[in-house]
Structures are given as structure tokens and as C-alpha cells.
Design an enzyme around this catalytic site. Structure first.
Site, short mmCIF file in Angstrom:
data_model
loop_
_atom_site.label_atom_id
_atom_site.label_comp_id
_atom_site.label_asym_id
_atom_site.label_seq_id
_atom_site.Cartn_x
_atom_site.Cartn_y
_atom_site.Cartn_z
N GLY A 114 0.83 -1.19 0.00
CA GLY A 114 0.00 0.00 0.00
C GLY A 114 0.86 1.25 0.00
O GLY A 114 2.05 1.19 0.35
N CYS A 165 5.40 -5.98 1.76
CA CYS A 165 5.72 -4.55 1.76
C CYS A 165 5.00 -3.84 2.91
O CYS A 165 5.34 -4.05 4.07
CB CYS A 165 5.38 -3.94 0.40
N TYR A 166 3.97 -3.04 2.65
CA TYR A 166 3.22 -2.39 3.74
C TYR A 166 2.70 -3.43 4.72
O TYR A 166 2.68 -3.20 5.93
CB TYR A 166 2.06 -1.58 3.16
N HIS A 198 8.24 -7.45 -3.47
CA HIS A 198 6.98 -7.88 -4.09
C HIS A 198 7.17 -9.18 -4.86
O HIS A 198 7.64 -9.18 -6.00
CB HIS A 198 6.46 -6.78 -5.03
N GLU A 218 4.95 -10.98 -6.18
CA GLU A 218 3.91 -11.17 -7.20
C GLU A 218 4.30 -10.62 -8.57
O GLU A 218 3.68 -10.97 -9.58
CB GLU A 218 2.59 -10.55 -6.74
N SER A 254 -24.93 -9.99 -25.20
CA SER A 254 -24.35 -9.11 -26.20
C SER A 254 -23.61 -9.87 -27.29
O SER A 254 -23.30 -9.31 -28.34
CB SER A 254 -23.37 -8.15 -25.53
N GLY A 255 -23.30 -11.15 -27.02
CA GLY A 255 -22.47 -11.90 -27.94
C GLY A 255 -21.01 -11.92 -27.51
O GLY A 255 -20.19 -12.65 -28.06
N VAL A 257 -17.89 -12.47 -24.58
CA VAL A 257 -17.56 -13.66 -23.80
C VAL A 257 -18.23 -13.65 -22.42
O VAL A 257 -18.71 -14.70 -21.96
CB VAL A 257 -16.02 -13.83 -23.67
N ASP A 258 -18.30 -12.51 -21.75
CA ASP A 258 -18.83 -12.49 -20.38
C ASP A 258 -20.30 -12.89 -20.33
O ASP A 258 -20.69 -13.79 -19.58
CB ASP A 258 -18.65 -11.10 -19.77
N SER A 259 -21.13 -12.21 -21.12
CA SER A 259 -22.56 -12.51 -21.06
C SER A 259 -22.86 -13.90 -21.62
O SER A 259 -23.77 -14.59 -21.13
CB SER A 259 -23.37 -11.44 -21.82
N LYS A 275 -10.87 -12.07 -16.04
CA LYS A 275 -11.21 -12.24 -17.46
C LYS A 275 -10.59 -13.50 -18.05
O LYS A 275 -11.25 -14.24 -18.79
CB LYS A 275 -10.73 -11.01 -18.24
#
Length: 510
Positions: free
Chosen positions: A57, A84-85, A167, A169, A221-222, A224-226, A366
Site C-alpha cells: 500500500g 511490503c506495507y 513484491h 507477485e 451481447s455476444g 464472452v462475459d454474457s 477475465k
């Protein structure tokens, strides 16, 4: 989330890499959730985490108003890794000495091992980004590594509390992912049961229990998510899901027919297609202001959706393709960001239509949604489809929208996308599209003077759409795109390329 999966909780103190920590742990097939530092002790305990990570942070632990979690969380006996923080907070709360460093340390540093550690094996170069430092480790903690300026790692193996100043990550830290894996597997004793198959099985069971014999409505909508969200719900309740796909007249070339066929014939979803193109295009006549375009389209979409819902009859639930980054942002440390432009969605529908919300993807990033889509059998064209704005081509036509301008942009965009795919670049690019400008210029074709429109080509790299950099498309690809558009699309005689990053620009022009 179902308690079936072992969970690592990441307490967010506003670090820029917090989501990345979560992604790295999930890559090890261990489920993670990011929670705000203000989470209550009771709520945290209710989630029964196998381990806790304290994020980095921007604050100093001694600043007035610095983010601090309930100190009792640190004393639960659950394994903790402070980054870190997070390490500095451990130092302060457990009785060590934390001070402001004489100089902020940022960048790659060499790690000197002080004593053996179950986390640090094989680590040599690490990435630092901090202004404070641990001057003296708390009682019971052993210093396991240093750099030339600070304590880089410490641990209390009895209480299973660990801290690293760097870090792990980020890719700049050598073997950083191995450190995180050692924490979740060797210290927290996780099995690694978070897989695409197990997610689908759990999600389908949960949706089936949630909806029961009810019916669910989904705007598709066509993208990927929906499509993935609808497919998951359909797998749970079959024809109890009713999908609605609206043609606003502002989709890509032939997209309405292609998507409708894919949803019905390939995925066998219960879909109602609505051709409302005339309605939307007539409504936009004479409108040039981009915000007015967005709001008109958004409001009209809701009206069309509500009318179809009434025609369908009794419905109890609304399905939305909310993703995990949306959930994280809604509970972020600093609150929601400033609105740059309005977004087209159906977020207001549950309150207006008295529907209960189903969000089957709210735990996924995603890339995880794409993996679920492939596992569910979705076509690769759908799974890897680039993001497309809700208002469609309306925000890619500068100025007034006419049927002529829509057809012109559809043809040009179709050429652009097909050549990007032909060059094998489509999956590497976040978005690639054309923008029709309200600018005409003089040209010459076949010894005849022309005075026609200009098309701007936009292609950007991005991880999440928050920032973006323009793609250095190969010259030969740009040449083919330009030649084909000018020769094949009537009304366009000039092609230009947008080389502006975000910020200062946005990805879309409107």
C-alpha cells in the site's frame, strides 16, 4: 463463494499490485478473495481462510488515518504473509521498530540470505517499492534476508507469520511465484482444488439451488462475459433461462445474424432475438454529442429489454456477467474512481424490475472466464472476442449517425478485423477497430478527384482497459488494411493511425 474451495484471503491496503497477488495464487489452483482492510473479525472468520496475505500500500503505518485491519485478525493463528506495507504493519503490531527510510527504495535489489527460510529458497533478485523499513524485527521473529539497506524478510515459524519487504507477485522478482506457492502449499497446507472444472460444477449447483423452479432473464451481447454467464445458467436450469439479444443497428457487420445463430444452433440457448435497429437509428437522428448518444442508447436498451420481459411473462431473476475486478473496485480502499464517461449496462434493471440478481462470474478474472468458456464448449471466436462497447458503433462514428455512416464503418471495420486475424495478431491485441471521422479530404482514384471520409484505425494493448498503449502494427499489415479499405469501401479515401496511449486519451474516441 462455496466453502467447498479452500480460500486464501488477501487484505487490501491499497496496493497497486493487490489484484496481481490474487491472480498469482489462483494460477496455483488456490481460490483467493480480496477483501478491504476494514473487514470485521467475524466476517473474516466466517470465510474460514486457510491463510491471509496482507497487501502492499502507499501509506506509512505511522500516518494519521493509515489503513489498519483489526489487530485481532493477526492473532487468530491463521498463517499470515505480509508484503511490503503488510510486513511493516506486522512489524508495528507485533512490537518491532518501523521507520521512514532515508531514501525511498524502488527497483531491483540483490537479496542476501541471513538464515534458512521455508519461503525464500533460491531467491536472489527481488523488486522493491517502499518508503518505510523495518529497523528491528519484533520479538519472536527471525530475520531471514536483507538487502544492503533494509531487512528484506522475517518470520515467526511458531506463529506462522511471515513478512517480505519486496513484491513476490511481480515478474521482476526472481522465483516470486515459487514463494507464494510455498506459502499456500507448505505453510497453509492448501490442496489446490480451484480448477475450471470444479468451478463449473460448483457454480451450476449453486445456480440451480438459487433459482429452483424459477425463471431467469439475461441480456446477451455476444461477448464472452454474457455468453459464458448465460451458458452456465442454462446448464443449471435449461429453458428456465430466457436470453434476449437486441440488434440496435450498431453492431459489427452481420453480427446480429452470426451471434443469434451461434447462441441458438451451437449452444442451444433459449434466445429471443429482437431487431430494434430502425428504432435506435431513428432515435439518434441529429444527435452529435457523445454523452447524449450513450445515454439515449442505454435508456432505449432498457425500454426494449423491459418490453420483452413483459412479453415473456413471469421472470424471477436477472443474470449479469459481472467479473471479479468489478467487485473489487466496488469495495476498493479509496472508493470508486471519477466517472470519465457513462457506460452502457443493465445495472439499473434489478431495482426497476424487482428481479433478484444472479452473477455467476463474480469470482472470476477475465482470463478465467475465457478458460471456463472453452471448457463449456463455446466457439473460440466467442471466447477470444475483443471487447466491444455497449453503444456499439455509435461511439466510433464521430458526429451524427446515419445509416450510410453505419454501413460504411461496418464494411471498413470488417476489413480491419479480418486482416488483423489474417496476420495472427487478433489475440495479442486488447482492441482493434476503426473510427469514422467527420472529416473529408481530397483524394484521387482512377484520375478522378474524390472528396470523402477519413477512417482512423485504433489498436491498443491493455491488461484491464484502465491503461493502454498503442500497438506497433507491422507496416505491411497497415498497408494492406489501408489499401483494402480505400479500394473496397465506398465513401472512404483516407486511412490514418491513432498512436495515442491511455492516458491521456481513452481507448474509444467517444
Amino acid at each position: 463463494m462455496s466453502s467447498k474451495f479452500e480460500t486464501i484471503l488477501i487484505i487490501d491496503f491499497g496496493g497497486q499490485y493487490t489484484q496481481l497477488i490474487g491472480r498469482r495464487i489462483r494460477e496455483a489452483n488456490v481460490y483467493t478473495e480480496i477483501v478491504p482492510f476494514s473487514i470485521s473479525l467475524e466476517k473474516l472468520k466466517a470465510q474460514q481462510p486457510k491463510g491471509i496475505v496482507l497487501s502492499g500500500g502507499p501509506s506509512s503505518v505511522y500516518e494519521t488515518g493509515a489503513p489498519v485491519c483489526d489487530p485481532a485478525i493477526l492473532k487468530l493463528g491463521i498463517p499470515i504473509l505480509g508484503i511490503c506495507y503488510g510486513m511493516q504493519l506486522i512489524g508495528k503490531e507485533f512490537g518491532g521498530r518501523v521507520e521512514s527510510a532515508a531514501q525511498r527504495e524502488y527497483g531491483s535489489r540483490s537479496l542476501e540470505s541471513v538464515r534458512p527460510s521455508c519461503l525464500l529458497d533460491g531467491m536472489r533478485r527481488v523488486w522493491m517499492s517502499h518508503g518505510d523499513r523495518i529497523l528491528e524485527a519484533p520479538p519472536g521473529f527471525e530475520v531471514t534476508a536483507r538487502t544492503d539497506t533494509t531487512i528484506a524478510a522475517m518470520e515467526d515459524p511458531v506463529r506462522k507469520v511471515f513478512g517480505v519487504q519486496f513484491h513476490p507477485e511481480v515478474t521482476h522478482t526472481e522465483n516470486g511465484e515459487a514463494l507464494l506457492r510455498r506459502f499456500v502449499f507448505d505453510v497453509c497446507r492448501c490442496r489446490g482444488d480451484w480448477t475450471v472444472g470444479s468451478f463449473i460444477e460448483t457454480a451450476v449447483d449453486r445456480i440451480r439451488n438459487q433459482i429452483g423452479n424459477g425463471r431467469a432473464l439475461c441480456a446477451i451481447s455476444g461477448g464472452v462475459d454474457s455468453t459464458v454467464a448465460a451458458t452456465l445458467v442454462s446448464r443449471a436450469i435449461g429453458d428456465g433461462l430466457v436470453g434476449v439479444f437486441v440488434d440496435t443497428g450498431l453492431l459489427r457487420k452481420n453480427e446480429y445474424e452470426k451471434v443469434l445463430s451461434m447462441l441458438k444452433d451451437n449452444l442451444h440457448l433459449n434466445i429471443h432475438g429482437i431487431d430494434a435497429s430502425e428504432r435506435f437509428l431513428n432515435m439518434l437522428t441529429g444527435v452529435t454529442d457523445p454523452e447524449k448518444k450513450r445515454k439515449l442508447i442505454g435508456n432505449e436498451f432498457i425500454r426494449v429489454f423491459e418490453e420483452e420481459a413483459q412479453r415473456i411473462g413471469s421472470v424471477d431473476f436477472l443474470v449479469q456477467g459481472t467479473l471479479y475486478p468489478d467487485v473489487i473496485e466496488s469495495v476498493s480502499v479509496k472508493g470508486p474512481s471519477q466517472t470519465i464517461k457513462s457506460h452502457h449496462n443493465v445495472g439499473g434493471l434489478p431495482e426497476r424490475m424487482h428481479l433478484k440478481l444472479i452473477e455467476p462470474l463474480r469470482e472470476l478474472f477475465k482470463d478465467e472466464v475465457r478458460r471456463v468458456g472453452l471448457q463449456l464448449g463455446l466457439p473460440e471466436d466467442v471466447v477470444w472476442r475483443q471487447p466491444f462497447p455497449g453503444p456499439g458503433l455509435a461511439v466510433r462514428i464521430m458526429g451524427e449517425i446515419t445509416r450510410e455512416s453505419v454501413y460504411m464503418l461496418q464494411d471498413a471495420d470488417d476489413i480491419l478485423v479480418s486482416e488483423i486475424k489474417r496476420a495472427g495478431l487478433y489475440r495479442q491485441i486488447w482492441q482493434s477497430f476503426g473510427v469514422l471521422l467527420p472529416v473529408k479530404s481530397v483524394g484521387v482514384m482512377g484520375d478522378i478527384r474524390t472528396y470523402e471520409h477519413t477512417l482512423a484505425v485504433r489498436a491498443v494493448h491493455s491488461a484491464d482497459g484502465m491503461t493502454a498503449d498503442w500497438v506497433r502494427l507491422p507496416y505491411d499489415v497497415m498497408a494492406v488494411i489501408s489499401n483494402r479499405i480505400v479500394n473496397e469501401v465506398k465513401g472512404i479515401n483516407r486511412v490514418v493511425y491513432d498512436i495515442t496511449s491511455k492516458p491521456p486519451a481513452t481507448i474509444e474516441w467517444e
